[in-house]
Design a protein around this motif. Structure first.
Motif, PDB file in Angstrom:
ATOM      1  N   THR A 305       0.833  -1.201   0.000  1.00  0.00           N
ATOM      2  CA  THR A 305       0.000   0.000   0.000  1.00  0.00           C
ATOM      3  C   THR A 305       0.869   1.253   0.000  1.00  0.00           C
ATOM      4  N   LEU A 306       1.927   1.240   0.778  1.00  0.00           N
ATOM      5  CA  LEU A 306       2.828   2.393   0.826  1.00  0.00           C
ATOM      6  C   LEU A 306       3.595   2.558  -0.491  1.00  0.00           C
ATOM      7  N   ILE A 307       4.116   1.464  -0.993  1.00  0.00           N
ATOM      8  CA  ILE A 307       4.869   1.482  -2.254  1.00  0.00           C
ATOM      9  C   ILE A 307       4.382   0.305  -3.105  1.00  0.00           C
ATOM     10  N   PRO A 308       3.581   0.544  -4.141  1.00  0.00           N
ATOM     11  CA  PRO A 308       3.091  -0.551  -4.978  1.00  0.00           C
ATOM     12  C   PRO A 308       4.242  -1.422  -5.478  1.00  0.00           C
ATOM     13  N   PRO A 309       4.031  -2.725  -5.592  1.00  0.00           N
ATOM     14  CA  PRO A 309       5.106  -3.656  -5.970  1.00  0.00           C
ATOM     15  C   PRO A 309       5.872  -3.249  -7.227  1.00  0.00           C
ATOM     16  N   GLN A 310       5.152  -2.830  -8.283  1.00  0.00           N
ATOM     17  CA  GLN A 310       5.826  -2.451  -9.520  1.00  0.00           C
ATOM     18  C   GLN A 310       6.715  -1.230  -9.313  1.00  0.00           C
ATOM     19  N   VAL A 311       6.230  -0.283  -8.510  1.00  0.00           N
ATOM     20  CA  VAL A 311       7.014   0.926  -8.226  1.00  0.00           C
ATOM     21  C   VAL A 311       8.262   0.550  -7.431  1.00  0.00           C
ATOM     22  N   TRP A 312       8.111  -0.338  -6.444  1.00  0.00           N
ATOM     23  CA  TRP A 312       9.265  -0.749  -5.639  1.00  0.00           C
ATOM     24  C   TRP A 312      10.296  -1.477  -6.501  1.00  0.00           C
ATOM     25  N   THR A 313       9.825  -2.284  -7.414  1.00  0.00           N
ATOM     26  CA  THR A 313      10.735  -2.986  -8.329  1.00  0.00           C
ATOM     27  C   THR A 313      11.520  -1.990  -9.169  1.00  0.00           C
ATOM     28  N   GLU A 314      10.844  -0.965  -9.673  1.00  0.00           N
ATOM     29  CA  GLU A 314      11.518   0.049 -10.484  1.00  0.00           C
ATOM     30  C   GLU A 314      12.520   0.851  -9.660  1.00  0.00           C
ATOM     31  N   ILE A 315      12.171   1.171  -8.429  1.00  0.00           N
ATOM     32  CA  ILE A 315      13.093   1.914  -7.557  1.00  0.00           C
ATOM     33  C   ILE A 315      14.354   1.096  -7.307  1.00  0.00           C
ATOM     34  N   MET A 316      14.169  -0.179  -7.008  1.00  0.00           N
ATOM     35  CA  MET A 316      15.302  -1.035  -6.677  1.00  0.00           C
ATOM     36  C   MET A 316      16.096  -1.442  -7.918  1.00  0.00           C
ATOM     37  N   SER A 317      15.552  -1.201  -9.107  1.00  0.00           N
ATOM     38  CA  SER A 317      16.268  -1.547 -10.352  1.00  0.00           C
ATOM     39  C   SER A 317      17.250  -0.464 -10.783  1.00  0.00           C
ATOM     40  N   ALA A 318      17.135   0.710 -10.190  1.00  0.00           N
ATOM     41  CA  ALA A 318      18.035   1.800 -10.554  1.00  0.00           C
ATOM     42  C   ALA A 318      19.470   1.452 -10.154  1.00  0.00           C
ATOM     43  N   LYS A 319      20.420   1.770 -11.038  1.00  0.00           N
ATOM     44  CA  LYS A 319      21.830   1.432 -10.806  1.00  0.00           C
ATOM     45  C   LYS A 319      22.533   2.537 -10.006  1.00  0.00           C
ATOM     46  N   PRO A 320      22.997   2.228  -8.801  1.00  0.00           N
ATOM     47  CA  PRO A 320      23.737   3.236  -8.033  1.00  0.00           C
ATOM     48  C   PRO A 320      25.133   3.434  -8.616  1.00  0.00           C
ATOM     49  N   ASN A 321      25.741   4.568  -8.317  1.00  0.00           N
ATOM     50  CA  ASN A 321      27.088   4.878  -8.801  1.00  0.00           C
ATOM     51  C   ASN A 321      28.169   4.373  -7.865  1.00  0.00           C
ATOM     52  N   GLY A 322      27.849   3.352  -7.116  1.00  0.00           N
ATOM     53  CA  GLY A 322      28.814   2.768  -6.178  1.00  0.00           C
ATOM     54  C   GLY A 322      28.151   1.641  -5.432  1.00  0.00           C
ATOM     55  N   ILE A 323      28.904   1.001  -4.549  1.00  0.00           N
ATOM     56  CA  ILE A 323      28.356  -0.154  -3.834  1.00  0.00           C
ATOM     57  C   ILE A 323      28.206   0.113  -2.341  1.00  0.00           C
ATOM     58  N   SER A 324      28.628   1.266  -1.874  1.00  0.00           N
ATOM     59  CA  SER A 324      28.505   1.553  -0.439  1.00  0.00           C
ATOM     60  C   SER A 324      27.026   1.744  -0.085  1.00  0.00           C
ATOM     61  N   PRO A 325      26.636   1.347   1.121  1.00  0.00           N
ATOM     62  CA  PRO A 325      25.244   1.493   1.533  1.00  0.00           C
ATOM     63  C   PRO A 325      24.743   2.929   1.396  1.00  0.00           C
ATOM     64  N   GLN A 326      25.617   3.905   1.665  1.00  0.00           N
ATOM     65  CA  GLN A 326      25.204   5.293   1.604  1.00  0.00           C
ATOM     66  C   GLN A 326      24.855   5.692   0.162  1.00  0.00           C
ATOM     67  N   VAL A 327      25.642   5.222  -0.781  1.00  0.00           N
ATOM     68  CA  VAL A 327      25.370   5.517  -2.195  1.00  0.00           C
ATOM     69  C   VAL A 327      24.076   4.842  -2.625  1.00  0.00           C
ATOM     70  N   VAL A 328      23.868   3.618  -2.165  1.00  0.00           N
ATOM     71  CA  VAL A 328      22.662   2.867  -2.521  1.00  0.00           C
ATOM     72  C   VAL A 328      21.411   3.594  -2.039  1.00  0.00           C
ATOM     73  N   VAL A 329      21.417   4.047  -0.793  1.00  0.00           N
ATOM     74  CA  VAL A 329      20.206   4.707  -0.280  1.00  0.00           C
ATOM     75  C   VAL A 329      19.989   6.049  -0.961  1.00  0.00           C
ATOM     76  N   HIS A 330      21.068   6.738  -1.359  1.00  0.00           N
ATOM     77  CA  HIS A 330      20.893   7.984  -2.120  1.00  0.00           C
ATOM     78  C   HIS A 330      20.177   7.698  -3.437  1.00  0.00           C
ATOM     79  N   THR A 331      20.546   6.608  -4.059  1.00  0.00           N
ATOM     80  CA  THR A 331      19.905   6.225  -5.324  1.00  0.00           C
ATOM     81  C   THR A 331      18.435   5.873  -5.097  1.00  0.00           C
ATOM     82  N   ILE A 332      18.166   5.098  -4.046  1.00  0.00           N
ATOM     83  CA  ILE A 332      16.783   4.723  -3.721  1.00  0.00           C
ATOM     84  C   ILE A 332      15.948   5.968  -3.442  1.00  0.00           C
ATOM     85  N   ALA A 333      16.516   6.902  -2.682  1.00  0.00           N
ATOM     86  CA  ALA A 333      15.795   8.129  -2.347  1.00  0.00           C
ATOM     87  C   ALA A 333      15.511   8.945  -3.598  1.00  0.00           C
TER      88      ALA A 333
END
Length: 369
Positions: A305-333
């Protein structure tokens, strides 16, 4: 309500002998001389004055003749003394019974918390218990069925210290506050879905507050109650049916608005899919580890309900510019913001799914009461 004078019981039963003592002193009459004047042995008069002997009709007549105070006044004083003494004896029995009842209740409930919650400060145990029963609107002896019908009530977690007495006390407060609350709207499962969607939309837009949350639920036929957190009773939320209306009871233990929204949506999931008459669900802090079918379904409902499954899949499919957790969450945000999803909600979900709770930034807004 009018007060009957006879119903006002003095704290002390005044024997007419003490009235006689004051009268003699005021007139400057010595007890020995007065005893002689009315033909009474001095020892008998002394016993009467000390309250160890009662005024009889013959004594009352003598007192009227000697002092001019009517016979009936003395008899009324004596009768009133007997009445007050009898009332005190009856009150003592009531008080002893109340003390035994309160002591029994203390083995199951945190009575201090209950008295404080309802601002009950009477020194008499019987008065305290009567006031508490009136506030609760519940049979205190019906706790067993209340616990038995609450799914997950005694759920355990290795990380949490749980005090069963405080858990039971919180549960009682929750039920009591719910059954005293009414909403004008009727409920149906479609309204549950509508309420959930509205809450998710407002939360993602940064427009949710506790007042908005309550108003949205009420307009869709769902009761919303907040009960304070008790020590070692790490409860997030609770859902139940109150006649034809479901109810959600929450605590603000963490003061995190995103978590509150998730907890409410989780309980709406229970309401839509699981709750029937007499069955309720309680969610314990950070302890969805039991992963029953019902808990998984309620969690999934809140997440989707908060984040529809398709939207969450698209958010998590974005490629971050690094592998550090901080870079990953910046990409997710960044991706969440593009899709109209709250950055703190998206990052919070990522942290929960990966168990990486120490990543800085994107904290939930605080609950403003």
């Amino acid at each position: 309500m009018a007060t009957n004078a006879k119903s006002i019981i003095p704290a002390v039963a005044t024997h007419p002998g003490s009235v006689l003592k004051r009268e003699l002193k005021a007139r400057g009459i010595k007890q020995k001389d007065f005893a002689e004047a009315i033909g009474m042995p001095a020892s008998n008069l002394s016993a009467l004055i000390k309250g160890n002997r009662n005024i009889t009709e013959s004594i009352a007549i003598k007192l009227e003749e000697a002092l001019g105070i009517p016979y009936q006044n003395w008899m009324n004083l004596q009768n009133r003394y007997h009445y007050v003494k009898k009332c005190h004896e009856e009150l003592d029995v009531v008080e002893r019974n109340a003390e035994a009842e309160e002591q029994s209740l203390r083995t199951r409930l945190n009575m201090q918390v209950l008295y404080k919650f309802y601002n009950i400060i009477s020194s008499r145990v019987s008065d305290r218990l009567n006031a508490l029963k009136e506030r609760l609107k519940l049979d205190l002896n019906g706790l067993h069925s209340l616990e038995a019908n609450t799914n997950g009530y005694f759920k355990r977690s290795e990380k949490l210290r749980i005090d069963e007495i405080n858990m039971r006390t919180w549960l009682l407060l929750a039920w009591s506050e719910v059954i005293k609350t009414q909403v004008s709207e009727t409920y149906c499962p479609e309204k549950g879905v509508e309420a959930a969607n509205q809450i998710a939309e407002l939360a993602n837009a940064g427009k949710i507050t506790t007042d908005v949350l309550k108003d949205t639920l009420n307009k869709n036929g769902i009761i919303y109650i907040q009960v304070p957190k008790l020590e070692a009773a790490p409860i997030d939320a609770y859902s139940m049916m109150a006649d034809s209306n479901p109810a959600i009871v929450v605590t603000y233990g963490h003061m995190k608005l995103d978590k509150l929204v998730f907890d409410v949506l989780h309980e709406i999931g229970h309401i839509i899919y699981h709750i029937t008459a007499g069955i309720s669900y309680i969610s314990v802090e950070n302890d969805y580890s039991s992963q029953t079918k019902e808990e998984r379904e309620a969690d999934q409902f809140a997440n989707d309900t908060l984040i529809p499954p398709q939207v969450w899949t698209e958010i998590m499919s974005a490629k971050p510019n690094g592998i550090s957790p901080q870079v990953v969450v910046h990409t997710i945000a960044r991706e969440a913001k593009k899709k109209g999803i709250s950055t703190s909600i998206a990052v919070s979900r990522y942290k929960h799914e990966t168990r990486c709770y120490n990543i800085r930034g994107y904290r939930s807004p605080k609950i403003m009461e």
